[in-house]
Design a protein around this motif. Structure first.
Motif, PDB file in Angstrom:
ATOM      1  N   GLN A  33       5.186   0.315   5.164  1.00 24.31           N
ATOM      2  CA  GLN A  33       3.763   0.001   5.184  1.00 24.31           C
ATOM      3  C   GLN A  33       3.138   0.190   3.805  1.00 24.31           C
ATOM      4  OE1 GLN A  33       2.010  -1.263   7.905  1.00 24.31           O
ATOM      5  NE2 GLN A  33       0.507  -1.622   6.272  1.00 24.31           N
ATOM      6  N   GLU A  34       3.607   1.188   3.055  1.00 28.50           N
ATOM      7  CA  GLU A  34       3.055   1.441   1.735  1.00 28.50           C
ATOM      8  C   GLU A  34       3.279   0.269   0.784  1.00 28.50           C
ATOM      9  OE1 GLU A  34       4.141   5.541   3.389  1.00 28.50           O
ATOM     10  OE2 GLU A  34       4.927   3.508   3.440  1.00 28.50           O
TER      11      GLU A  34
ATOM     12  N   ASP B 132       1.098  -2.613   1.847  1.00 26.18           N
ATOM     13  CA  ASP B 132      -0.290  -2.394   1.427  1.00 26.18           C
ATOM     14  C   ASP B 132      -0.460  -2.669  -0.065  1.00 26.18           C
ATOM     15  OD1 ASP B 132      -1.170  -1.701   3.950  1.00 26.18           O
ATOM     16  OD2 ASP B 132      -0.870   0.448   3.657  1.00 26.18           O
TER      17      ASP B 132
ATOM     18  N   ASN C  72       0.488   6.158   4.237  1.00 31.47           N
ATOM     19  CA  ASN C  72       0.818   5.848   5.624  1.00 31.47           C
ATOM     20  C   ASN C  72       1.744   6.951   6.136  1.00 31.47           C
ATOM     21  OD1 ASN C  72       0.527   3.674   7.767  1.00 31.47           O
ATOM     22  ND2 ASN C  72       2.744   4.014   7.770  1.00 31.47           N
TER      23      ASN C  72
ATOM     24  N   ILE D 236      -1.638   8.394  12.689  1.00 30.69           N
ATOM     25  CA  ILE D 236      -1.194   7.961  11.358  1.00 30.69           C
ATOM     26  C   ILE D 236      -2.346   8.064  10.359  1.00 30.69           C
ATOM     27  CG2 ILE D 236      -0.266   6.057   9.992  1.00 30.69           C
ATOM     28  CD1 ILE D 236       1.725   7.242  11.943  1.00 30.69           C
TER      29      ILE D 236
ATOM     30  N   HIS E  93      -3.613   6.574   7.459  1.00 24.47           N
ATOM     31  CA  HIS E  93      -3.353   5.315   6.755  1.00 24.47           C
ATOM     32  C   HIS E  93      -4.530   4.936   5.863  1.00 24.47           C
ATOM     33  CE1 HIS E  93      -3.209   0.736   6.632  1.00 24.47           C
ATOM     34  NE2 HIS E  93      -2.209   1.145   5.889  1.00 24.47           N
TER      35      HIS E  93
ATOM     36  N   SER F 181      -5.450   2.132   2.536  1.00 24.35           N
ATOM     37  CA  SER F 181      -5.087   1.043   1.631  1.00 24.35           C
ATOM     38  C   SER F 181      -6.368   0.631   0.926  1.00 24.35           C
ATOM     39  CB  SER F 181      -4.488  -0.136   2.409  1.00 24.35           C
ATOM     40  OG  SER F 181      -4.203  -1.215   1.543  1.00 24.35           O
TER      41      SER F 181
END
Length: 309
Positions: A78-79, A82, A171, A179, A181, A183
């Motif tokens: 996910q990082e 993003d 994340n 989570i 999270h 971004s």
């Protein structure tokens, strides 16, 4: 203008001990200096184990993002997703990662990301993986990026830095199973070069830097009122200037030198003239043998304050 390429600073960075060398000389990093000078209490009440774990996560995210930029390898996390999304949304074209900058004398550091915006213009960014960016952390990264921008332009004489950017990417699962999270694209204002240089010089001299942004809350709260008054002052001066121009035109046309209004207000037209002043620098240059200092007059000037935006 020809498209410029980033220069190699000549600094060797040893990753494991996190040290910078220019030839045989070891240079100082920026992060520890900022910690000493401006943010000594940032981790005061945070257990070392938490600081260490956060650092390990941050290092891992940096490496995965750098792997994408250098090898176009998207590991699917996910990082990285993003990071790619932020680059697309804000028009960030990668130019370099971990780019080393220096003043060639005392300081050196690595810039997380350099993004090209033109033939000679660049944005610089720092990737942060904080659980949440608080005001102290944002102030610290503003100083960090401002110093990087100063050093970047020293290394690359013909280049200019545009935006200073924080890429807040995180994340991570929290203890409650949710989570954490983030971004975010956060642009920070660049600190003027003269203030940056004052900080570095204070550290080099072993002195405590007096932070001009460390303002008591009750005075900092007056900023908007000051700005409002300055705006009004500017508007009043513009309007008064227009009125004076209008009066001057009419008085000149009527060949009137002075008008006295019933209220006591007096308007006096100053006729064109030639002003003569003494050119001291030219006199000193033409007559270096003359003891002009004996004829100089000194006087005390009261303490005052200047306000500028």
């Amino acid at each position: 203008m020809a498209r410029i390429q980033l220069k190699n600073s000549g600094v060797v960075f040893l990753e494991e001990p996190h040290q910078y060398f220019l030839g045989d000389k070891q240079l100082s990093g920026i992060t520890e200096m900022l910690q000493r000078q401006l943010f000594p209490d940032e981790y005061k009440n945070v257990p070392w184990a938490i600081v260490k774990k956060a650092g390990e996560y941050g290092t891992d995210v940096h490496k995965r993002i750098e792997k994408f930029d250098s090898q176009w390898i998207n590991d699917g996390t996910q990082e990285v997703k993003d990071y790619i999304s932020l680059c697309k949304e804000y028009g960030l074209t990668h130019e370099a990662s971990e780019y080393t900058v220096t003043d060639g004398i005392t300081w050196a550091s690595n810039i997380d990301k350099v993004f090209r915006t033109g033939d000679d213009t660049f944005d610089i960014a720092d990737v942060k993986t904080y659980s949440k960016i608080n005001p102290t952390q944002l102030a610290k990264v503003r100083w960090q990026l401002s110093i990087y921008a100063y050093l970047f332009e020293l290394v690359n004489k013909k280049a200019k830095v545009g935006r200073l950017v924080v890429l807040h990417i995180r994340n991570k699962e929290k203890k409650d199973g949710t989570i954490d999270h983030y971004s975010e694209f956060i642009e920070v204002e660049r600190i003027p070069v003269d203030i940056v240089k004052s900080l570095l010089e204070a550290e080099e001299k072993g002195e405590q830097f007096l932070n001009p942004y460390d303002i008591p809350a009750e005075y900092a709260a007056q900023e908007e009122r000051i700005r409002e008054l300055l705006r009004k002052k500017s508007e009043i001066e513009d309007e008064l200037g227009n009125i004076k121009t209008s009066f001057l035109g009419v008085m000149s046309k009527l060949n009137v030198k002075s008008w006295a209004m019933p209220s006591g207000l007096r308007l006096t037209r100053k006729l064109p003239s030639i002003r003569t002043t003494f050119n001291l620098p030219l006199f000193q240059s033409d007559h270096p043998e003359f003891d002009y200092a004996a004829y100089m007059k000194t006087s005390n000037v009261s303490e005052s304050i200047t306000i500028a935006i």
